[in-house]
Design an enzyme around this catalytic site. Structure first.
Site, mmCIF file in Angstrom:
data_model
loop_
_atom_site.group_PDB
_atom_site.id
_atom_site.type_symbol
_atom_site.label_atom_id
_atom_site.label_comp_id
_atom_site.label_asym_id
_atom_site.label_seq_id
_atom_site.Cartn_x
_atom_site.Cartn_y
_atom_site.Cartn_z
ATOM 1 N N GLU A 309 -7.194 -2.867 1.264
ATOM 2 C CA GLU A 309 -6.235 -1.742 1.291
ATOM 3 C C GLU A 309 -6.964 -0.399 1.231
ATOM 4 O OE1 GLU A 309 -2.430 -3.865 -0.816
ATOM 5 O OE2 GLU A 309 -3.895 -2.939 -2.162
ATOM 6 N N CYS A 408 4.895 -3.542 -5.508
ATOM 7 C CA CYS A 408 4.700 -2.206 -6.066
ATOM 8 C C CYS A 408 5.462 -1.139 -5.290
ATOM 9 C CB CYS A 408 3.215 -1.865 -6.105
ATOM 10 S SG CYS A 408 2.343 -2.194 -4.563
#
Length: 638
Positions: A309, A408
């Site tokens: 990421e 998230c």
């Protein structure tokens, strides 16, 4: 050392003790009707409840019940940091309760806080995955355990409660937890940091909100500890992944895990602000400049590597492999807002607008019950509709998914939409500044003590561009309104028939205002071609189309027949025609013939035809079923 709520309940998520611009609190800016009010209403009526119901159903909230009764080691639902999703939801609820009276939500909120508080241990520690018999010891996995990261989100939930006028149970829980962290990681504690920055910004804001300087001191200490390679690395995650390779004040660009990098930079601005550390502030400004210039997508999204990421290298911005995590976009807004407050520079507000409207709002589905985690700019295959009742892999959903194993982003969207009014306007001694164009009523007092009331109506922005700002003040005040960078050359701003100049991204006018002399701004909302830098080799030979602040995209559902978006070229000799919500462009529908070898001198194509095709806002894509999509469209051969 707790300050009175009279000084604490202002400024929204961020309230520096010193800044060029003072952020306005939730009680000073009210979104009314219009685009952003609709998004807040969607959050209030769908997104918050969706997040709550999912976390109840899959046991993430029940982890606190089991921690309280001593059985959580036998059954813990979810990964190590699911506590943080509950805390982000509590933050969203707190902001929403500050925005609108809702007895049912208030009851739900208080009940959820009580369940969290019951799991707190005597010394203030609060985490459902560590520290009990049958679990790993506390702080035994600082790289991946996310203990301090989770603590930070609980503390930010408490800040939201303070800023909306309450000093109650969640604030008490956060004080005890922050005191515990100070003992464990403060000057007399362990010399260590968390693998995922977050608590640094939370401690800084909690220090501001409570008046306890220890929390600010600890935030500064944690910032200075990072960058000295103390965290253990792996074959695939080096020190740069954790932002532990270089001290913050020495780094030249954001790198590593995008969310970690942006949360850390936001905290560094907070620390630099409170301690007058110009060197640290200048370092973050330099990192922002270089990252925006070289490592940011046209949507404002950040992070081009699916693995880890992470940010890619300079100009490594492939459209089809864009990761552009929703949480990274939200973190980018957080960073830009802090820098805007300190500098007043319009470029930060410009990026906030681009990011909010394109990279953040692409995440929630139109009904608020499914989300994107990662946000590609080129979908090559038609996706499959996720099962509404099943968890999805966090980045593999080709259509928005109702929930993820790592979820998230939905709760981050919830807390952002609940507090988005805090990003609209600021005040100074001289007057008020409007940074984001939204239908809003503003009631505040300047630093010089002059009451100001402003009524902003946008004519349907971001689709319409006829802005009217009506102001009332008993004394002279200056009203400043940002003109987006794409509109500066053609925007027309007038008051009482007098045209105003755009200076440094804003039009400004000083007067004793009354409702008979509104400021009127006409923005050019026509569609336009946008060319990527030739240094972004992944999209050479393509163009994108923007309309106002919105990035547009081509979806296969708007193409004739069964064509996909890879079978078209765009004719840039004919400008885009502006439509109500996007644009219409002339496309050459080529189609590519099948070949046994995908290289050669001139790829064979099928007979071509031309057609006018609609482009629509990127943030709205994939709300009409499975499709292919692209933002950057190859040019037709000259």
């Amino acid at each position: 050392m707790t300050s009175t709520l009279g000084t604490a309940t202002s400024g929204g998520p961020v309230a520096p003790s010193r800044s060029r611009l003072r952020p306005l609190g939730s009680g000073e800016v009210r979104l009314v009707d219009g685009f952003w009010a609709e998004k807040q209403e969607l959050n209030a009526t769908a997104i918050i409840e969706h997040c709550l119901s999912w976390m109840e159903r899959i046991g993430w909230i029940a982890n606190f019940d089991r921690a309280a009764d001593g059985t959580v080691a036998e059954q813990h639902s979810g990964i190590e940091f699911v506590d943080s999703e509950v805390y982000k939801l509590l933050e969203a609820m707190a902001w929403e309760l500050g925005r609108a009276d809702d007895p049912a939500l208030d009851e739900t909120y208080r009940s959820l806080v009580a369940r969290v508080a019951a799991a707190q241990e005597a010394d203030g520690y609060l985490h459902t995955s560590f520290g009990r018999a049958g679990q790993r010891p506390r702080y035994s996995d600082l790289e991946w355990g996310h203990e301090l990261y989770c603590f930070g989100h609980l503390i930010q939930a408490a800040v939201a409660r303070i800023r909306t006028g309450h000093d109650d149970q969640i604030v008490d829980v956060a004080r005890r937890l922050a005191d515990h962290v100070y003992v464990e990681f403060g000057p007399a504690g362990r010399d260590a940091i968390c693998g995922h920055p977050e608590i640094e910004a939370a401690l800084a804001e909690f220090g501001r909100a409570t008046g306890d300087s220890r929390y600010l001191d600890l935030a500064r200490l944690l910032i200075e500890r990072r960058g000295h390679r103390t965290l253990r690395t792996t074959l695939f995650q080096g020190s740069d992944y954790f932002l532990d390779d270089t001290p913050v004040r020495e780094a030249g660009v954001l790198r590593g895990h995008a969310v970690r990098a942006l949360y850390l930079a936001s905290a560094a601005v907070d620390v630099a602000t409170e301690f007058g550390d110009d060197e640290l502030l200048d370092a973050v400004k330099r990192q922002w400049d270089n990252t925006v210039a070289r490592r940011t997508y046209i949507t404002g999204g950040m992070g081009s590597h699916h693995q880890n990421e992470e940010f890619g290298t300079d100009y490594e911005l492939p459209a089809d492999r864009a990761y552009s995590e929703t949480c990274a976009s939200i973190a980018s807004v957080m960073l830009s807002w802090r820098l805007l407050l300190q500098t007043g520079d319009a470029k930060y507000a410009d990026l906030m607008e681009r990011t909010l409207l394109n990279a953040v709002l692409v995440s929630p589905r139109a009904d608020g019950k499914a989300f994107y985690y990662a946000n590609t700019l080129h979908q090559r295959e038609r996706g499959s509709v996720p099962t509404e009742g099943e968890l999805s892999e966090r980045a593999e959903a080709s259509l928005r998914a109702p929930w993820f194993e790592v979820s998230c982003c939905p709760t981050n969207v919830a807390r952002t939409l609940a507090s988005v009014s805090s990003y609209i306007a600021t005040a100074t001694d001289a007057g008020i500044q409007l940074h984001q164009l939204a239908d809003a009523d503003i009631t505040t007092v300047t630093g010089a003590g002059v009451p100001v009331r402003a009524r902003v109506r946008t004519g349907g922005y971001p689709y319409g561009g006829d802005i009217v700002v009506t102001v009332e003040s008993p004394d002279v005040v200056e009203v400043s309104v940002r003109i987006p960078s794409w509109a500066v050359e053609d925007a027309v701003a007038t008051i009482d028939g007098r045209r105003l100049d755009v200076v440094d991204g804003y039009v400004r006018w000083s007067a004793v205002f009354d409702e008979t002399s509104p400021l009127r701004i006409a923005l050019p909302m026509t569609a336009r071609f946008v060319e990527p830098s030739e240094r972004i080799d992944a999209v050479q030979g393509t163009v994108a189309v923007e309309r106002g602040p919105l990035v547009l995209c081509l979806e296969s559902v708007d193409l004739p027949g069964d064509l996909d978006v890879d079978a078209v070229r765009i004719d840039t000799t004919v400008g885009p025609r502006t439509t109500e919500d996007g644009a219409e462009v002339l496309l050459t529908l080529t189609g590519v013939a099948e070949s046994s070898w995908p290289y050669g001198v001139g790829a064979p194509t099928r007979a071509a035809e031309s057609a006018s095709v609609r482009l629509r806002p990127y943030a709205n894509w994939a709300n009409r079923g499975p499709s292919t999509m692209r933002v950057f469209i190859p040019r037709s051969p000259s």
